[in-house]
Design an enzyme around this catalytic site. Structure first.
Site, PDB file in Angstrom:
ATOM      1  CE  LYS A 197       7.375  50.509  33.641  1.00  0.00           C
ATOM      2  NZ  LYS A 197       8.651  50.755  33.055  1.00  0.00           N
ATOM      3  CE  LYS A 223      11.307  60.180  35.853  1.00  0.00           C
ATOM      4  NZ  LYS A 223       9.813  60.342  35.424  1.00  0.00           N
ATOM      5  CB  THR A 232       2.302  60.906  28.572  1.00  0.00           C
ATOM      6  OG1 THR A 232       3.158  59.812  28.939  1.00  0.00           O
ATOM      7  CG2 THR A 232       2.100  62.043  29.571  1.00  0.00           C
ATOM      8  CG  ASN A 265       6.090  61.402  24.077  1.00  0.00           C
ATOM      9  OD1 ASN A 265       5.081  61.630  24.657  1.00  0.00           O
ATOM     10  ND2 ASN A 265       6.514  60.653  23.572  1.00  0.00           N
ATOM     11  CB  SER A 284       4.939  52.142  31.096  1.00  0.00           C
ATOM     12  OG  SER A 284       6.025  53.139  30.467  1.00  0.00           O
TER      13      SER A 284
HETATM   14  P1  NAD Z   1      10.330  65.859  25.786  1.00  0.00           P
HETATM   15  O1  NAD Z   1      11.762  65.880  26.171  1.00  0.00           O
HETATM   16  O2  NAD Z   1       9.783  65.225  24.672  1.00  0.00           O
HETATM   17  O3  NAD Z   1       9.535  67.431  25.749  1.00  0.00           O
HETATM   18  C1  NAD Z   1      10.074  68.230  26.431  1.00  0.00           C
HETATM   19  C2  NAD Z   1       9.505  69.629  25.988  1.00  0.00           C
HETATM   20  O4  NAD Z   1       9.521  70.849  26.705  1.00  0.00           O
HETATM   21  C3  NAD Z   1      10.178  70.225  24.658  1.00  0.00           C
HETATM   22  O5  NAD Z   1       9.428  70.634  23.528  1.00  0.00           O
HETATM   23  C4  NAD Z   1      11.132  71.316  25.258  1.00  0.00           C
HETATM   24  O6  NAD Z   1      11.502  72.246  24.226  1.00  0.00           O
HETATM   25  C5  NAD Z   1      10.269  71.753  26.073  1.00  0.00           C
HETATM   26  N1  NAD Z   1      10.675  72.947  27.240  1.00  0.00           N
HETATM   27  C6  NAD Z   1      11.826  72.720  28.029  1.00  0.00           C
HETATM   28  N2  NAD Z   1      11.942  73.838  28.668  1.00  0.00           N
HETATM   29  C7  NAD Z   1      10.950  74.549  28.396  1.00  0.00           C
HETATM   30  C8  NAD Z   1      10.490  75.637  28.915  1.00  0.00           C
HETATM   31  N3  NAD Z   1      11.170  76.371  29.877  1.00  0.00           N
HETATM   32  N4  NAD Z   1       9.476  76.492  28.285  1.00  0.00           N
HETATM   33  C9  NAD Z   1       8.580  75.742  27.364  1.00  0.00           C
HETATM   34  N5  NAD Z   1       9.009  74.478  26.965  1.00  0.00           N
HETATM   35  C10 NAD Z   1      10.280  73.908  27.569  1.00  0.00           C
HETATM   36  O7  NAD Z   1       9.647  65.404  27.531  1.00  0.00           O
HETATM   37  P2  NAD Z   1       8.190  64.720  27.477  1.00  0.00           P
HETATM   38  O8  NAD Z   1       8.500  63.328  27.459  1.00  0.00           O
HETATM   39  O9  NAD Z   1       7.284  65.418  26.612  1.00  0.00           O
HETATM   40  O10 NAD Z   1       8.154  65.386  29.139  1.00  0.00           O
HETATM   41  C11 NAD Z   1       7.666  66.565  29.273  1.00  0.00           C
HETATM   42  C12 NAD Z   1       7.002  66.529  30.766  1.00  0.00           C
HETATM   43  O11 NAD Z   1       6.021  65.534  30.692  1.00  0.00           O
HETATM   44  C13 NAD Z   1       7.945  66.039  31.856  1.00  0.00           C
HETATM   45  O12 NAD Z   1       7.697  66.842  33.072  1.00  0.00           O
HETATM   46  C14 NAD Z   1       7.917  64.766  31.833  1.00  0.00           C
HETATM   47  O13 NAD Z   1       8.485  64.273  33.483  1.00  0.00           O
HETATM   48  C15 NAD Z   1       6.360  64.493  31.798  1.00  0.00           C
HETATM   49  N6  NAD Z   1       6.056  63.488  31.679  1.00  0.00           N
HETATM   50  C16 NAD Z   1       6.146  62.619  30.385  1.00  0.00           C
HETATM   51  C17 NAD Z   1       5.744  61.317  30.337  1.00  0.00           C
HETATM   52  C18 NAD Z   1       6.210  60.524  29.021  1.00  0.00           C
HETATM   53  O14 NAD Z   1       5.761  59.452  28.782  1.00  0.00           O
HETATM   54  N7  NAD Z   1       6.840  61.214  28.007  1.00  0.00           N
HETATM   55  C19 NAD Z   1       4.974  60.649  31.087  1.00  0.00           C
HETATM   56  C20 NAD Z   1       4.687  61.182  32.446  1.00  0.00           C
HETATM   57  C21 NAD Z   1       5.149  62.506  32.451  1.00  0.00           C
END
Ligand code: NAD
Length: 430
Positions: free
Chosen positions: A67, A103, A187, A218, A355
């Site tokens: 997953k 992934k 998350t 998110n 999930s």
């Molecule tokens: P997303 O695309 O919704 O948001 C990413 C955010 O990071 C955006 O606001 C973007 O503008 C910002 N960003 C990018 N580069 C940046 C920087 N250099 N400095 C500051 N902000 C920056 O992504 P997401 O789903 O929120 O994921 C964010 C992190 O959380 C990732 O590492 C992802 O692997 C992890 N994550 C997400 C989930 C999920 O369910 N969405 C689950 C587990 C882990």
């Protein structure tokens, strides 16, 4: 093997000192089970043809079908996807989910594509990897720059290929297409339960705790909002374009509304309504990481705290909502400086946990209320956080190493159940 993946595996090496594991199991966990690289041709709106590089890695499936999310980002590479799949393997084991880790990713800047081009690309990705995935083999989910609509296209495309509606191949779908209530906030909600379990152990109460959040997507925007609502003082947030800071605390719901409307918090740089009601300061992304706060939450991308800036970090607690935001070298220094780091494989595991709930609901055809989802999520997050905390205290190790130890015990047991060297030679299961 290149550095990000090597760095990821150093965490494994560190934890191995504290577990009793068969050599077979250790060897087994060092390599991804299967890595797929594909090229996806997409007809662009102007009639031209563009080829995109994409990947899917299934790291280990000993504990169940794999997953993991799908990332759309210019820096996506096979090495990054392998590292993320490795972390997913441990994350699923930490939360005791019946899944292995995987992934996927596509190398692109999604902001440069039209909605129709994005749809064609997302469907093309599924066409290219359809034989590599499936509800009992490997299921997909959202990650950086992918959302529920993209998950819906992917599920739809897989169902077209298989000629049967197959909702459990993708999670994080729109609710109307079999998504789970609470997945969009899972998350952050999971991270919130971890924070609320840990901080009271240090007598930290919301009203005397300041927080900075890097990344306002998110995960980041929701954790900022949940903490704000619970009474924490969220003083700084950032997105890819920059950061804002107010030592009296930011009004997170207005910033979320503003960002949804204007797409970037840069619009807040003393032009927008929030600036008008507070003396908000503009910071760079780097400055946000080093401001003096109690809690720092990296929620953007990996490798944000490294040897370059580790000596300047002033936060007392770091909760890793992003995957891999701290390099392995920086980890050691932060520990030596007495900064408490709570690792990604626990803190952000709420996403994969809901999930899993979505996958269960899709397969049973019985859908849960939001209260049921959150109650089950809370139970899991609190239980596993307490167990990791206990391991860390008992063995005097960092919460990160403790989380790996916790996961390794479960992974080792599953790998050994298929037979060990000792079993075949001496008839002993060890
Ligand atoms: P997303 O695309 O919704 O948001 C990413 C955010 O990071 C955006 O606001 C973007 O503008 C910002 N960003 C990018 N580069 C940046 C920087 N250099 N400095 C500051 N902000 C920056 O992504 P997401 O789903 O929120 O994921 C964010 C992190 O959380 C990732 O590492 C992802 O692997 C992890 N994550 C997400 C989930 C999920 O369910 N969405 C689950 C587990 C882990």
């Amino acid at each position: 093997m290149s550095s990000l993946f090597t760095d990821a595996k150093q965490r494994l090496e560190r934890a191995l000192k504290y577990v009793s594991m068969s050599e077979d199991a250790i060897e087994h966990l060092k390599y991804p089970k299967a890595s797929l690289t594909v090229s996806i041709p997409v007809r662009m709106d102007n009639g031209s043809l563009r080829i995109f590089q994409a990947f899917r890695v299934r790291y280990d499936d000993t504990r169940g079908p794999t997953k993991g999310g799908v990332r759309y980002h210019p820096n996506v590479s096979l090495e990054e996807v392998q590292s993320l799949a490795f972390w997913m393997t441990f994350k699923c084991a930490v939360l005791n989910l019946p899944f292995g880790g995987a992934k996927g990713g596509i190398t692109l800047n999604p902001k440069e594509l039209s909605r129709m081009e994005l749809e064609r690309l997302s469907r093309g990705y599924i066409d290219a990897i359809a034989d590599f995935i499936g509800p009992d083999v490997d299921s997909l989910a959202p990650d950086v720059y992918t959302n529920s609509m993209i998950m819906g296209w992917m599920m739809d495309q897989y169902s077209i290929i298989r000629r049967q509606i197959t909702p459990a191949v993708v999670t994080g779908k729109p609710i109307s297409m079999g998504g789970s209530l609470g997945r969009d906030t899972a998350t952050a909600t999971g991270a919130f339960y971890v924070i609320e379990t840990i901080l009271p152990k240090f007598q930290k109460l919301p009203q005397n705790t300041t927080v900075a959040v890097q990344g306002f997507g998110n995960a980041g925007a929701w954790i900022a909002e949940l903490l704000f609502t619970a009474g924490y003082k969220v003083v700084a947030v950032s997105d890819s374009q920059g950061a804002i800071y107010n030592k009296k605390g930011l009004d997170i719901p207005s910033i979320r509304n503003f960002k949804e409307f204007h797409r970037g918090i840069r619009e807040l740089y003393c032009k927008g309504t929030v600036c008008n009601i507070s003396d908000t300061e503009v910071l760079t992304n780097q400055e946000l990481l080093t401001i003096d706060v109690d809690v720092l939450i990296p929620a953007a991308l990996e490798n944000q705290i490294t040897e370059e800036n580790m000596d300047n970090i002033k936060a007392k607690f770091i909760f890793e909502v992003a995957n891999g935001p701290i390099s392995s070298a920086a980890d050691e220094t932060l520990k030596a400086r007495g900064i408490h780091v709570f690792p990604d494989i626990l803190v952000n595991a709420g996403g994969v946990t809901v999930s899993y709930f979505e996958w269960v609901q899709n397969r049973s055809g019985l859908y849960w209320t939001l209260a049921e989802v959150n109650q089950r999520l809370k139970q899991k997050m609190v239980e596993e956080t307490e167990q990791i905390w206990e391991i860390a205290q008992q063995q005097n190790i960092s919460p990160r190493t403790a989380a790996y130890v916790h996961a390794l015990n479960r992974l080792g047991e599953a790998i050994n159940a298929k037979g060990t060297r000792d079993y075949y030679i001496n008839g002993q299961m060890k």
